[in-house]
Design an enzyme around this catalytic site. Structure first.
Site, PDB file in Angstrom:
ATOM      1  N   ARG A  44       0.860  -1.184   0.000  1.00 14.02           N
ATOM      2  CA  ARG A  44       0.000   0.000   0.000  1.00 14.02           C
ATOM      3  C   ARG A  44       0.896   1.234   0.000  1.00 14.02           C
ATOM      4  O   ARG A  44       1.480   1.588   1.010  1.00 14.02           O
ATOM      5  CB  ARG A  44      -0.923  -0.026   1.225  1.00 14.02           C
ATOM      6  CG  ARG A  44      -1.607   1.309   1.485  1.00 14.02           C
ATOM      7  CD  ARG A  44      -2.701   1.218   2.528  1.00 14.02           C
ATOM      8  NE  ARG A  44      -2.306   0.679   3.805  1.00 14.02           N
ATOM      9  CZ  ARG A  44      -1.682   1.363   4.774  1.00 14.02           C
ATOM     10  NH1 ARG A  44      -1.328   2.608   4.587  1.00 14.02           N
ATOM     11  NH2 ARG A  44      -1.393   0.792   5.933  1.00 14.02           N
ATOM     12  N   HIS A  68      -3.739   4.241   4.684  1.00 16.55           N
ATOM     13  CA  HIS A  68      -4.821   3.252   4.771  1.00 16.55           C
ATOM     14  C   HIS A  68      -6.115   3.860   4.246  1.00 16.55           C
ATOM     15  O   HIS A  68      -6.823   3.254   3.447  1.00 16.55           O
ATOM     16  CB  HIS A  68      -4.979   2.807   6.218  1.00 16.55           C
ATOM     17  CG  HIS A  68      -6.092   1.837   6.435  1.00 16.55           C
ATOM     18  ND1 HIS A  68      -6.029   0.524   6.017  1.00 16.55           N
ATOM     19  CD2 HIS A  68      -7.306   1.976   7.019  1.00 16.55           C
ATOM     20  CE1 HIS A  68      -7.142  -0.095   6.330  1.00 16.55           C
ATOM     21  NE2 HIS A  68      -7.933   0.760   6.933  1.00 16.55           N
ATOM     22  N   TYR A 113       4.129   5.447  11.331  1.00 17.31           N
ATOM     23  CA  TYR A 113       4.439   4.066  11.681  1.00 17.31           C
ATOM     24  C   TYR A 113       5.312   3.323  10.667  1.00 17.31           C
ATOM     25  O   TYR A 113       5.647   2.168  10.884  1.00 17.31           O
ATOM     26  CB  TYR A 113       3.159   3.265  11.935  1.00 17.31           C
ATOM     27  CG  TYR A 113       2.133   3.303  10.804  1.00 17.31           C
ATOM     28  CD1 TYR A 113       2.271   2.483   9.689  1.00 17.31           C
ATOM     29  CD2 TYR A 113       1.034   4.131  10.874  1.00 17.31           C
ATOM     30  CE1 TYR A 113       1.335   2.507   8.671  1.00 17.31           C
ATOM     31  CE2 TYR A 113       0.079   4.163   9.857  1.00 17.31           C
ATOM     32  CZ  TYR A 113       0.235   3.350   8.762  1.00 17.31           C
ATOM     33  OH  TYR A 113      -0.690   3.377   7.756  1.00 17.31           O
TER      34      TYR A 113
END
Length: 390
Positions: A284, A288, A297
């Protein structure tokens, strides 16, 4: 005391999530060069070899247009036209490869970022925006294109797909030898979805029922902010064995490999050979959803490595190396993408707001007294403000 078992895959350091390993089916390298046939990709090589230059150009076109649909969705959200947008950036090849392998009668059950599968199943991209704009409950007729509405509850669509596939069995639409009748079902989720109870229950039912369903896990390495090594010890494709059916890992950034693996799995399902789990090893590239900040993160170096594996760059390199496409073709696809983007923006901005009472419609097939009472109270409440200067 910690016991180590021979068949357990130890979590990689912090993570080595850029290499799919020797079990991964792959036909194109990062530059688009055709890889030699080997033990892993040999079962699928004939399918790739049978693809024509026209097929290759069509796949490239799909990849570019799907990415543009996604880019417009992201931009519209940032401009305040949509409440949310889940991006598929980086996962185009996984979705186009799987979507193109499906026949018209095959039914797809998506999560909420399967915009590429929707494209391949003929759902107008404008229709994807209504739910994220908050003006409808989905925006398309699921049965018109055999593409179910988006499912926000993580993993829930896997049960829907298995149940539908068991219904297909009972309808006698499996293993007849009639290519226009035999039907497969395909269920899509991300790596995070594999930790859900619904996902695992669906695989149990599918295995024991020998249902004609293909589970397609897009392992994009992150379930929101959770990396793979915090989600599972055994990769998704190996876990299929515990449910009693095959699992395959494919390079999800290689549209040719994904198409070939999906075609074999769907053919097996339609012929009565039961389920397959496909793990598309991909990444990805974006957040998200537009409410997420991945810089909190994950490190930029990881993204840079995967950027070099870009599925569109890879397919373009293949077409150029083979002489299957020229600059005029690529320019034409880019121009078509611009036209599509303008169409999507216009359609989004012109979507009418729904009448408020319609939120109570289509909740149940038959009229429900509780819902009817709530609707009447809601309408009465709003009517009380009419003429009161509000």
């Amino acid at each position: 005391m910690v016991r180590h078992h021979e068949n357990v895959v130890t979590p990689p350091g912090e993570h080595d999530i850029t290499d799919g390993g020797p079990d991964m089916v792959q036909f194109l390298d990062a530059e688009g060069n055709r890889l030699a046939t080997n033990e892993t990709n040999a079962p699928y090589a004939a399918i790739v070899e049978a693809l024509t230059p026209e097929d290759g150009r069509a796949m490239y076109r799909d990849l570019v247009l799907v990415r543009r649909v996604d880019a417009e969705g992201h931009a519209l959200q940032r401009q305040g036209e949509l409440g949310l947008w889940p991006s598929l950036l980086g996962q185009e090849a996984a979705q186009v490869g799987a979507g193109r392998a499906m026949r018209k009668q095959d039914y797809a059950f998506p999560g909420y970022r399967e915009h590429g599968v929707a494209w391949c199943k003929g759902v107008p991209p404008e229709n994807l925006l209504g739910m994220f704009r908050g003006v409808n409950n989905g925006g398309w007729d699921s049965n018109e294109n055999n593409f179910h509405l988006y499912t926000i509850v993580i993993g829930n669509q896997m049960l829907h797909a298995t149940g539908y596939a068991m219904g297909v069995q009972r309808d006698g639409a499996v293993g007849t030898g009639d290519e226009s009748r035999d039907t497969a079902v395909m269920a899509f989720t991300g790596d995070g979805g594999t930790a859900q109870g619904d996902y695992n229950e669906a695989l149990v039912f599918a295995g024991v029922a020998n249902a004609p369903v293909v589970f397609f896990v897009q392992n994009n390495q992150w379930a929101i902010s959770e990396p793979n090594y915090k989600q599972f010890r055994i990769p998704p494709y190996l876990r299929a064995r515990g449910f009693g059916f095959p699992g395959v890992r494919v390079d999800g950034n290689d549209v040719l490999a994904t198409y070939a693996v999906a075609k074999v799995a769907l053919d097996a399902a339609r012929s009565g050979q039961g389920p397959t789990l496909i793990e598309a090893f991909t990444y990805r590239m974006g957040a998200h959803t537009t409410s997420d900040d991945p810089t909190k993160y994950r490190v930029a170096a990881e993204v840079d490595i995967w950027r070099e594996k870009d599925p569109i760059k890879r397919m373009r390199g293949f077409l150029e190396t083979k002489g299957y496409a020229d600059q005029e073709f690529f320019d034409g696809v880019d121009a078509e993408a611009d036209e599509l983007a303008a169409r999507i923006r216009k359609a989004c901005q012109e979507m009418p707001d729904p009448e408020l009472p319609t939120m109570f419609d289509d909740i149940y097939v038959d009229e429900h007294p509780v819902v009817a009472a709530e609707k009447a109270e809601f309408v009465s409440y709003h009517a009380s403000f009419e003429g009161a200067g509000h």
